[in-house]
Motif scaffolding. Structure first.
Motif, PDB file in Angstrom:
ATOM      1  N   LYS A  32      88.914  48.247  31.059  1.00  0.00           N
ATOM      2  CA  LYS A  32      89.082  47.057  30.227  1.00  0.00           C
ATOM      3  C   LYS A  32      88.147  45.934  30.724  1.00  0.00           C
ATOM      4  N   TYR A  72      95.096  49.455  18.919  1.00  0.00           N
ATOM      5  CA  TYR A  72      96.412  48.956  19.340  1.00  0.00           C
ATOM      6  C   TYR A  72      97.373  48.798  18.158  1.00  0.00           C
ATOM      7  N   GLU A  74      99.746  50.458  16.980  1.00  0.00           N
ATOM      8  CA  GLU A  74     101.176  50.710  17.211  1.00  0.00           C
ATOM      9  C   GLU A  74     101.900  49.465  17.719  1.00  0.00           C
ATOM     10  N   HIS A  75     101.155  48.497  18.237  1.00  0.00           N
ATOM     11  CA  HIS A  75     101.794  47.299  18.809  1.00  0.00           C
ATOM     12  C   HIS A  75     101.784  46.105  17.850  1.00  0.00           C
ATOM     13  N   PHE A  80     102.932  40.367  22.183  1.00  0.00           N
ATOM     14  CA  PHE A  80     101.674  40.351  22.931  1.00  0.00           C
ATOM     15  C   PHE A  80     100.497  40.874  22.108  1.00  0.00           C
ATOM     16  N   VAL A  84      96.556  40.917  23.314  1.00  0.00           N
ATOM     17  CA  VAL A  84      95.887  42.146  23.734  1.00  0.00           C
ATOM     18  C   VAL A  84      94.608  42.362  22.910  1.00  0.00           C
ATOM     19  N   ARG A 108      97.362  59.151  33.199  1.00  0.00           N
ATOM     20  CA  ARG A 108      98.445  58.148  33.153  1.00  0.00           C
ATOM     21  C   ARG A 108      99.051  57.969  34.556  1.00  0.00           C
ATOM     22  N   THR A 114     102.437  50.302  33.130  1.00  0.00           N
ATOM     23  CA  THR A 114     101.744  49.237  32.391  1.00  0.00           C
ATOM     24  C   THR A 114     101.678  47.935  33.180  1.00  0.00           C
ATOM     25  N   ARG A 125      96.325  50.589  38.699  1.00  0.00           N
ATOM     26  CA  ARG A 125      96.914  49.273  38.438  1.00  0.00           C
ATOM     27  C   ARG A 125      97.580  48.712  39.688  1.00  0.00           C
ATOM     28  N   ILE A 132     100.192  41.905  33.672  1.00  0.00           N
ATOM     29  CA  ILE A 132     100.430  42.952  32.669  1.00  0.00           C
ATOM     30  C   ILE A 132      99.380  42.917  31.556  1.00  0.00           C
ATOM     31  N   GLY A 133      98.848  41.755  31.279  1.00  0.00           N
ATOM     32  CA  GLY A 133      97.834  41.640  30.235  1.00  0.00           C
ATOM     33  C   GLY A 133      96.479  42.146  30.705  1.00  0.00           C
ATOM     34  N   ASN A 135      95.368  44.613  32.948  1.00  0.00           N
ATOM     35  CA  ASN A 135      95.801  45.721  33.804  1.00  0.00           C
ATOM     36  C   ASN A 135      94.732  46.808  33.950  1.00  0.00           C
ATOM     37  N   HIS A 138      92.924  51.513  30.336  1.00  0.00           N
ATOM     38  CA  HIS A 138      93.732  52.117  29.270  1.00  0.00           C
ATOM     39  C   HIS A 138      93.594  53.617  29.396  1.00  0.00           C
TER      40      HIS A 138
HETATM   41  P1  IDP Z   1      99.849  51.133  28.323  1.00  0.00           P
HETATM   42  O1  IDP Z   1      98.488  50.462  28.375  1.00  0.00           O
HETATM   43  O2  IDP Z   1     100.391  51.371  29.698  1.00  0.00           O
HETATM   44  O3  IDP Z   1      99.878  52.353  27.446  1.00  0.00           O
HETATM   45  P2  IDP Z   1     101.259  49.794  26.168  1.00  0.00           P
HETATM   46  O4  IDP Z   1     102.751  49.586  26.125  1.00  0.00           O
HETATM   47  O5  IDP Z   1     100.675  50.791  25.245  1.00  0.00           O
HETATM   48  O6  IDP Z   1     100.862  50.078  27.680  1.00  0.00           O
HETATM   49  O7  IDP Z   1     100.593  48.364  25.884  1.00  0.00           O
HETATM   50  C1  IDP Z   1      99.224  48.270  25.599  1.00  0.00           C
HETATM   51  C2  IDP Z   1      98.655  47.107  26.380  1.00  0.00           C
HETATM   52  O8  IDP Z   1      99.213  45.905  25.883  1.00  0.00           O
HETATM   53  C3  IDP Z   1      98.996  47.107  27.865  1.00  0.00           C
HETATM   54  O9  IDP Z   1      98.122  47.894  28.631  1.00  0.00           O
HETATM   55  C4  IDP Z   1      98.899  45.653  28.219  1.00  0.00           C
HETATM   56  O10 IDP Z   1      97.536  45.283  28.415  1.00  0.00           O
HETATM   57  C5  IDP Z   1      99.419  44.986  26.947  1.00  0.00           C
HETATM   58  N1  IDP Z   1     100.835  44.701  27.083  1.00  0.00           N
HETATM   59  C6  IDP Z   1     101.861  45.578  26.973  1.00  0.00           C
HETATM   60  N2  IDP Z   1     103.038  44.973  27.143  1.00  0.00           N
HETATM   61  C7  IDP Z   1     102.758  43.677  27.364  1.00  0.00           C
HETATM   62  C8  IDP Z   1     103.571  42.523  27.605  1.00  0.00           C
HETATM   63  O11 IDP Z   1     104.804  42.583  27.660  1.00  0.00           O
HETATM   64  N3  IDP Z   1     102.899  41.351  27.801  1.00  0.00           N
HETATM   65  C9  IDP Z   1     101.546  41.249  27.741  1.00  0.00           C
HETATM   66  N4  IDP Z   1     100.766  42.298  27.514  1.00  0.00           N
HETATM   67  C10 IDP Z   1     101.345  43.499  27.318  1.00  0.00           C
END
Ligand code: IDP
Ligand code: MG
Length: 172
Positions: A32, A72, A74-75, A80, A84, A108, A114, A125, A132-133, A135, A138
């Motif tokens: 990232k 992204y 799915e989110h 967030f 992201v 993984r 995460t 990580r 968390i933002g 990290n 991916h």
């Molecule tokens: P992953 O990257 O471990 O698969 P996901 O749940 O798919 O995690 O989330 C995608 C990305 O979104 C994370 O890697 C992170 O950068 C961001 N993210 C996930 N949850 C949060 C949160 O609660 N706060 C801020 N960013 C988040």
């Protein structure tokens, strides 16, 4: 989604003993923007190489807003989501495709959870992140997502099938 590559068959190694229950997979890994900006590209590529995974695609690229929103998707709707998208489009990423037995779950586990604050030392990580933002990496979370994500980031012609000299010392 209509995004899957017509993935060419992956050649299994000639001796597949001990591979019962394992499948040869490809997974998408992104370093990232924070990982690239912090000069961690070599370190992170090296970790996957040293593990014995097989590199079949690699490029430095900027992520467009459209690509980010598909990647992204799915989110969408989560709190967030905007952050992201903003982050992944803010500066270049390194996109890679790594192949190996169960490479999706292997990557993984190398990445760690995460939230870097909860990630054990020894994971990417856990060794390089605190937020968390931001990290660092991916990795696809399932083989079917991996196929979709690889097709989002790579043209089929950018994926290279090759055999590594001495590969049998990794895959017997
Ligand atoms: P992953 O990257 O471990 O698969 P996901 O749940 O798919 O995690 O989330 C995608 C990305 O979104 C994370 O890697 C992170 O950068 C961001 N993210 C996930 N949850 C949060 C949160 O609660 N706060 C801020 N960013 C988040
Ligand atoms: Mg995810």
């Amino acid at each position: 989604m209509g995004l899957r590559h017509d993935v060419p068959p992956i050649q299994l190694p000639s001796r597949a003993d001990g591979w019962e229950g394992m499948s040869l997979e490809r997974t998408l890994v992104l370093i990232k923007p924070d990982g690239v900006q912090r000069g961690l590209v070599g370190e992170l590529v090296g970790r996957f190489e040293r593990r014995g995974l097989h590199l079949v695609g690699l490029k430095l690229t900027s992520v467009s807003r459209e690509l980010a929103e598909r990647h992204y998707g799915e989110h969408r709707g989560r709190p967030f989501f905007d952050a992201v998208i903003e982050f992944i489009t803010s500066s270049p990423v390194v996109a890679m495709v790594w192949e190996g037995p169960n490479s999706v779950s292997m990557v993984r586990s190398m990445m760690g959870p995460t939230n870097p604050a909860a990630a054990p030392s020894g994971t990417i990580r856990g060794d390089f992140g605190v937020d968390i933002g931001q990290n660092v990496v991916h990795g696809s979370d399932s083989p079917s997502r991996a196929e979709q994500e690889i097709a989002l980031f790579f043209d089929l012609a950018e994926l290279v099938s090759w055999e590594r000299e001495g590969g049998r010392w990794v895959y017997p």
